[in-house]
Design a protein around this motif. Sequence first.
Motif, mmCIF file in Angstrom:
data_model
loop_
_atom_site.group_PDB
_atom_site.id
_atom_site.type_symbol
_atom_site.label_atom_id
_atom_site.label_comp_id
_atom_site.label_asym_id
_atom_site.label_seq_id
_atom_site.Cartn_x
_atom_site.Cartn_y
_atom_site.Cartn_z
ATOM 1 N N PHE A 203 0.839 -1.203 0.000
ATOM 2 C CA PHE A 203 0.000 0.000 0.000
ATOM 3 C C PHE A 203 0.869 1.245 0.000
ATOM 4 C CE2 PHE A 203 0.999 -0.560 4.471
ATOM 5 C CZ PHE A 203 1.204 0.739 4.914
ATOM 6 N N ILE A 204 0.255 2.357 -0.354
ATOM 7 C CA ILE A 204 0.868 3.673 -0.184
ATOM 8 C C ILE A 204 -0.251 4.675 0.056
ATOM 9 C CG2 ILE A 204 0.908 4.073 -2.684
ATOM 10 C CD1 ILE A 204 3.358 5.891 -2.206
ATOM 11 N N ALA A 205 -0.002 5.629 0.944
ATOM 12 C CA ALA A 205 -0.934 6.720 1.221
ATOM 13 C C ALA A 205 -0.157 8.023 1.190
ATOM 14 C CB ALA A 205 -1.601 6.534 2.585
ATOM 15 N N GLN A 206 -0.706 9.024 0.520
ATOM 16 C CA GLN A 206 -0.076 10.342 0.443
ATOM 17 C C GLN A 206 -1.130 11.425 0.620
ATOM 18 O OE1 GLN A 206 3.166 11.362 0.276
ATOM 19 N NE2 GLN A 206 3.722 9.215 0.562
ATOM 20 N N GLY A 207 -0.660 12.639 0.881
ATOM 21 C CA GLY A 207 -1.564 13.764 1.079
ATOM 22 C C GLY A 207 -1.798 14.040 2.551
ATOM 23 N N SER A 208 -2.663 14.997 2.822
ATOM 24 C CA SER A 208 -2.912 15.401 4.203
ATOM 25 C C SER A 208 -3.615 14.315 5.013
ATOM 26 C CB SER A 208 -3.748 16.689 4.224
ATOM 27 O OG SER A 208 -4.903 16.546 3.420
ATOM 28 N N GLY A 209 -4.236 13.341 4.339
ATOM 29 C CA GLY A 209 -4.880 12.242 5.052
ATOM 30 C C GLY A 209 -3.957 11.075 5.343
ATOM 31 N N ARG A 210 -2.675 11.260 5.078
ATOM 32 C CA ARG A 210 -1.738 10.140 5.192
ATOM 33 C C ARG A 210 -1.635 9.610 6.614
ATOM 34 N NH1 ARG A 210 4.763 10.404 3.732
ATOM 35 N NH2 ARG A 210 5.284 8.340 4.496
ATOM 36 N N ASP A 211 -1.669 10.469 7.614
ATOM 37 C CA ASP A 211 -1.449 10.033 8.997
ATOM 38 C C ASP A 211 -2.449 8.961 9.411
ATOM 39 O OD1 ASP A 211 0.593 11.813 9.104
ATOM 40 O OD2 ASP A 211 -0.483 13.345 10.232
ATOM 41 N N THR A 212 -3.740 9.240 9.199
ATOM 42 C CA THR A 212 -4.753 8.274 9.600
ATOM 43 C C THR A 212 -4.781 7.076 8.663
ATOM 44 O OG1 THR A 212 -6.410 9.532 8.359
ATOM 45 C CG2 THR A 212 -6.223 9.998 10.695
ATOM 46 N N CYS A 213 -4.587 7.305 7.364
ATOM 47 C CA CYS A 213 -4.626 6.204 6.404
ATOM 48 C C CYS A 213 -3.488 5.226 6.640
ATOM 49 C CB CYS A 213 -4.573 6.747 4.976
ATOM 50 S SG CYS A 213 -6.096 7.585 4.455
ATOM 51 N N ASP A 214 -2.288 5.739 6.872
ATOM 52 C CA ASP A 214 -1.138 4.865 7.097
ATOM 53 C C ASP A 214 -1.369 3.915 8.268
ATOM 54 O OD1 ASP A 214 0.735 5.136 5.127
ATOM 55 O OD2 ASP A 214 1.883 6.704 6.118
ATOM 56 N N LEU A 215 -1.955 4.423 9.334
ATOM 57 C CA LEU A 215 -2.209 3.578 10.506
ATOM 58 C C LEU A 215 -3.154 2.435 10.155
ATOM 59 C CD1 LEU A 215 -2.619 6.334 13.256
ATOM 60 C CD2 LEU A 215 -0.697 4.767 12.978
ATOM 61 N N ASN A 216 -4.215 2.746 9.416
ATOM 62 C CA ASN A 216 -5.185 1.719 9.047
ATOM 63 C C ASN A 216 -4.600 0.707 8.075
ATOM 64 O OD1 ASN A 216 -8.087 2.292 10.145
ATOM 65 N ND2 ASN A 216 -7.262 4.304 9.625
ATOM 66 N N TYR A 217 -3.854 1.205 7.077
ATOM 67 C CA TYR A 217 -3.332 0.300 6.060
ATOM 68 C C TYR A 217 -2.218 -0.584 6.624
ATOM 69 C CZ TYR A 217 -5.790 3.695 3.146
ATOM 70 O OH TYR A 217 -6.743 4.528 2.606
ATOM 71 N N ALA A 218 -1.405 -0.036 7.514
ATOM 72 C CA ALA A 218 -0.360 -0.838 8.134
ATOM 73 C C ALA A 218 -0.971 -1.960 8.980
ATOM 74 C CB ALA A 218 0.547 0.042 8.993
ATOM 75 N N ARG A 219 -2.040 -1.626 9.683
ATOM 76 C CA ARG A 219 -2.737 -2.641 10.481
ATOM 77 C C ARG A 219 -3.330 -3.712 9.575
ATOM 78 N NH1 ARG A 219 -2.588 -5.401 15.005
ATOM 79 N NH2 ARG A 219 -4.594 -5.780 15.990
ATOM 80 N N PHE A 220 -3.899 -3.292 8.445
ATOM 81 C CA PHE A 220 -4.476 -4.239 7.488
ATOM 82 C C PHE A 220 -3.381 -5.139 6.907
ATOM 83 C CE2 PHE A 220 -5.486 -5.213 3.009
ATOM 84 C CZ PHE A 220 -6.623 -5.979 3.197
ATOM 85 N N ALA A 221 -2.253 -4.541 6.531
ATOM 86 C CA ALA A 221 -1.154 -5.317 5.951
ATOM 87 C C ALA A 221 -0.606 -6.329 6.957
ATOM 88 C CB ALA A 221 -0.048 -4.385 5.476
ATOM 89 N N ASP A 222 -0.552 -5.936 8.230
ATOM 90 C CA ASP A 222 -0.057 -6.851 9.260
ATOM 91 C C ASP A 222 -0.922 -8.101 9.368
ATOM 92 O OD1 ASP A 222 2.082 -5.297 9.919
ATOM 93 O OD2 ASP A 222 1.121 -4.324 11.628
ATOM 94 N N ARG A 223 -2.201 -7.951 9.062
ATOM 95 C CA ARG A 223 -3.128 -9.079 9.193
ATOM 96 C C ARG A 223 -3.210 -9.919 7.918
ATOM 97 N NH1 ARG A 223 -8.221 -6.177 12.365
ATOM 98 N NH2 ARG A 223 -7.176 -5.945 14.383
ATOM 99 N N CYS A 224 -2.558 -9.477 6.861
ATOM 100 C CA CYS A 224 -2.550 -10.253 5.622
ATOM 101 C C CYS A 224 -1.536 -11.390 5.722
ATOM 102 C CB CYS A 224 -2.181 -9.366 4.428
ATOM 103 S SG CYS A 224 -3.448 -8.170 3.978
ATOM 104 N N ARG A 225 -1.806 -12.472 5.015
ATOM 105 C CA ARG A 225 -0.866 -13.581 4.969
ATOM 106 C C ARG A 225 0.394 -13.161 4.207
ATOM 107 N NH1 ARG A 225 -5.948 -15.841 3.900
ATOM 108 N NH2 ARG A 225 -6.629 -17.374 5.446
#
Length: 346
Positions: A203-225
Motif C-alpha cells: 500500500f501507499i498513502a499520500q496527502g494530508s490524510g496520510r497520517d490516519t490512512c497509514d495507521l489503518n493500512y499498516a494494520r491491514f497489511a499486518d493481518r494479511c498472509r
Amino acid sequence: MTSINALRLDFHSGLMLCDEARYWNPEWMIFYTPEKIRRVTNAKIIADTVMFMGQTGTSSIGDEWIMEIERAVTGLYRKMVDQNKVCRDNPLGLNEVVKTAFDTIIRIKQMHIDDFLVGKFGFKATDLIRGYSLTKDNQKEAISNQDQIKAALDYMTFAKNPDEVKGIFGNSQVLAGYNRKDGFRMYYMTERWPVCEEVHEIFIAQGSGRDTCDLNYARFADRCRLAERRGEQLIPRQKGLYALLKGLHQALNQTAGIGGYPKIIYVNGHEKDSSEWVSEISDCRSKLALEITGASVDGFIRQEDAELLIEDLVFQGVDIFEMNEQFMKLAADRKRLEKYLRRYSV
C-alpha cells in the motif's frame, strides 16, 4: 487537501482511492471538483499498459503535469511502435512510463522556476549557475549581487519553504499501473526532493490524510498472509477496498480539507480483454460505499456485512437503490443510522 491511496491485491490487480476536496483560498473555501487520480496512458492508443497518477498539492500545476505526461507517454509509445519495440507480448513497460513522467515533471518544474526567477531577478537558474546572463544584444552580464544570489538559491532549492514557489515544490505523485509482463506496481514521486521510487509495500498513502490512512493500512497489511503481501495470493477485493475506505473515512473525520465523493479505481488484469481491465467509480455508488464503511467502523453494522455490501455495490454492479435498502435493513436501529448519516449526534 488530499488523500491519495493505492493497494496491491495481487500480481494482476490493485485499487486506488482518493477524495475530491480542494481548498481555494486562505478562508478555506472548498471545491468538490478536482479529479485527483487520472489516467496518463491514453486508452484509445495504448491498449496493453495501464497507468494512473494521483496528485497531491497544488491542483492547477498538477493538472498541467498530468496532461503533459499523457502527451509524452503517448509520444514515447508511438515512437516505440515505429521501431517495433512494443507488441502484445512485450508491452510498454511501467518503468518506462514512470521515467517519462519523472522527466516531464522535472522539465516543467524547471520551466516554472525559470519563469519565476526571470520575473523577480532577471536571470534563469542556468544563468545563476554559470555566473552571468545574456542581454538582448547577446552580451554577458555578470550576476554578482550576493543578496540576489542567496535569495535565488533559496527559491531554487526550496530552502525555508518560500510561499512564492510552494506550488511548484509542494506536489507529490502516486502512480499505479499494470500490464501482463510487469504486473500491478506502484510508484512515488515528489518535487521537494529528486525522488522517483517503486513502492515495495502492498500500500501507499499520500496527502494530508496520510497520517490516519497509514495507521489503518499498516494494520491491514499486518493481518494479511505472507503470500498475500508478496502478491502470490489474492487479497479479497472487497476486504481491500473496505480497508482503503476505512482509512479515508477516518481521514475525513480528523483532517481538514478532505471530503466529497471518493473516486475508486479498480485495475483487474485477470480479465482477458484489456479493455475490461479498468473500472472507475466516482458517483453515488462510491459515496454509498464510504457511508457503509463508516457505519461499520462506528458500530451500526458488522464489518462482514459491510464487505458483502461493498462487493455487490462496487464490483458486481447491483442496483444502488437495492443496496441502500439492504444497508438500512442491516442496522439494528434504522432511524438512528439515518441520523448518523446526516451528521447528527447519535
